[in-house]
Write an enzyme that holds these catalytic residues in place. Sequence first.
Site, PDB file in Angstrom:
ATOM      1  N   SER A  72       2.698   0.530   5.931  1.00  0.00           N
ATOM      2  CA  SER A  72       2.324  -0.838   6.282  1.00  0.00           C
ATOM      3  C   SER A  72       0.795  -0.916   6.376  1.00  0.00           C
ATOM      4  CB  SER A  72       3.013  -1.259   7.574  1.00  0.00           C
ATOM      5  OG  SER A  72       2.999  -2.647   7.735  1.00  0.00           O
ATOM      6  N   HIS A  92      11.376  -3.139   5.061  1.00  0.00           N
ATOM      7  CA  HIS A  92      10.131  -2.590   5.595  1.00  0.00           C
ATOM      8  C   HIS A  92      10.371  -1.481   6.611  1.00  0.00           C
ATOM      9  CE1 HIS A  92       5.788  -2.998   5.949  1.00  0.00           C
ATOM     10  NE2 HIS A  92       5.863  -3.035   7.267  1.00  0.00           N
TER      11      HIS A  92
END
Length: 652
Positions: A504, A617
Site C-alpha cells: 500500500s 487489498h
Amino acid sequence: MKKLLDYEDIVHIRLVSNPEVDPYGKKVLFLVTRMNLDKDRYESNIWLYDVERKSYEAITQGPFDKCPKWAPDGERFAFLSKRLLKEEEKGHELWIGKINGGEPRHLVTFPLGINSFDWSPKGDLLLVVAPEGEIEEDVKHIEDIPIWFNGIGFTYNISVHLYIVDAKSGEKVKVTEGKVSVRVAKWSPSGDRIAYLVVKDRTKPYLVDLYVYDLKEDRHISIVEGYTAWDLDWSPDGEFIAFLGHNRPRGFTSHNRIWVVEASGGEPKCLTCTLDRNTINTMNSDVRGPSCTSKIKWAGDNRIYFLVTDGGTVSLYRVSSENHLERIIGFREGIVDEFSLSWKAETIAFTYMDPLHPKELYIKSGKGIEKVTNFNEFYLSRIELSKPKHFKFKASDGIWIDGWILPPPHMKEDEKIPWVLYIHGGPKSAYGWSFIEEFHLLAAKGFAVVYINPRGSDGYSEEFADIRCRYGERDYKDLMEAVDYVLKEYKFLDPTRIGVTGGSYGGFMTNWIITHTDRFKAAVTQRSISDWISMYGTTDIGFYFVEDQICCKPWENPEKCLEKSPIRYVDNVKTPTLIIHSFEDYRCWIDQALILFTALKKKGVETKLVIFPKENHDLSRSGKPKHRIERLKAITEWMEKYLMKENKNQDI
C-alpha cells in the site's frame, strides 16, 4: 529440538479475537479462528470463558460464527453466521444462543450482510446496521461514486441503513431512508432513543453526522455535523454521547480524539486533546481474527475507555468528563489489541500480543492481570523464533525515530547476512511490539528484517504524522538514514545485500525508493501506487484521499500528481523488482501494478508480476490461506534469488 518457521506454519496459528464481557463480569465470549488449508478457508467458532471457574470451552460449532454480543440478561447472546447460506453467498444470518445449552435459534437473514448490531436495554429488540440495494449482474448503469469498495465490490447502488429487529419473531423495521450510509448505532440506556453516525453525501464519505432517533416521536434529530467519526457510546445516564473521531485539523492525518456532546445537541467537548496521540489502534499485525468489539466504551464508573497508539505500543486508557486521563493497561513490549468491560469495569477482558506471541485472551480484575487462554503455546513452543531488537536514531533534522531489527534465529559469529527493509502501509499506521508472522518467516529463511516508523507514521504527534503534499521527502530521508544507521550499529548486516518491500503506502514508498536510488539489490512492491493521476479516479478512496494527501487534482494541477508519482522517475530503475497485486484490489487498483510492470519490461529491468485472483487489498492479512502461502513464497524466493549469493568482489 525446535524447528524453524516454514511457509505452511501460518495455518497452525489460532486467531483469538473479539472479547465480550457479560454485564456482570462473570463470563467472557470470544472468537477462535483457524485456517483450514484443505478447504482453503477460515473457520471460526465462539468460546466462553468462566471468570470464576477459570475455564473455557467452545459453545458453538461454527464454522462461520463471529461477532458474539451479550444480551442484557447475561444468559443469551447474539452472533452472526452463515449456517443456512452457502459459503460463497453474500449475506449474514443473525442467531440467538443461550449459554446454558441448546441449539442456537436463527432470527433473521440480511442478504447483503450485517455491519454491526446492538441489543436494546430490555433485550427484546436488536439494532442492526446493514447494507441494502441491488447491483446489475450484467450491464452496470452507474450514477454515483464511489463505484466500488475494497473487500465488498460494486457499491454504487448500495446504501447502509438502520433496522430494528424483534428478538423473538425476527420481524424488522427500517428506520432510515435515502442514499445514506449508517456507520454505527447504539441504544440509549433507557431504550427510547438511538444514536447513530451517518454519511449523507456519498461523494464525501469522510463527512459523518451524529444523529439521535427518538422512537416515541419517530423523529431524527441532528446533533453534530461534519466530523470524521468511527464509533460512539452513551453516558450511563443517557444525557451525553461520546464519539471517536476528529474534525480534520490536519486533514486525514489528524489524530482521533474522544469527544462528548449533550444528547440534545450543542458544541462537542474534546476530552483527549491534551494527549497528542491517536486514540485508536493502528498497529500492524498479520494474525488478527474477525472482531466487532467497540472502539470506545462509556462504563458505569462514568469514564470512557479507549485504546491509544503510542510509539510501538497500544495501551488501554480511560478519561473522565473532567478530562482526567489515565493509562490503565499497558506493556512496554506488547500490544493491547481489543477490549471489553463489565458494567462498572470491575472486569476487563482484552486480547494481547507481543513479538513472540500471537493474541491470547487476558483478564484484568481486582486480582490483577491474568493470561487465561493458551491456544498457541503448544505449537509455538516447538518453533525457534528470534526476538526483535529495538533501536532509536536521530534523523538529520533532529527528530528521534523508532525502529526494530529482527535477526535470523541462528547466526554464525562474524557472519554477514542479507536483510530486508520492510515499510508499513498507511502511511498513518505503525510498527512496534506486535506479532508479524511474515517477519519471522523471513528471519527463518536467513534474512534480517529492519522496520521503522518514519515520518507519516502513527504513534507520535500529529506533526510527526503530517506528510501531506510531501510524500517521498522527509519519509524517504528517514528510511535511507535508517539504512545508514543500522549498517553502522549492526555489523552482521551485509551492506551489499539489501532488499526493500512494503504494501500500500509501503508499496508506493518501495516504488519511490527504486526510482530514486539503486542501493537495494532486490525489491518487492505490493498493492502499490505508481501513478497518483490514475489512483485518483479508479479507486474507492482516491477521489478524496489524493486531494488530501498529495494535494493534487488531475485536471487542475496534474504536474503535482506526476511529481509525486514513481512512474515519473521509472527511467532511473535498475533494481530487480517483483510486483504483487490482487485482482480485486479496489483500494489500489491493479492498473497501478500494470503501469509499473509494463514500464520496467520496456526498460529491460528484471521484473515479474504476480496477480492473485479473487483477492483484495487485504491479501496479506485475510486472503485465502493458500494464496497467503503463495505470496510468502513469492516474496522469499525473489529475495533469495538476488540477496542470498554473497557479493565477494565488492568492498564492504
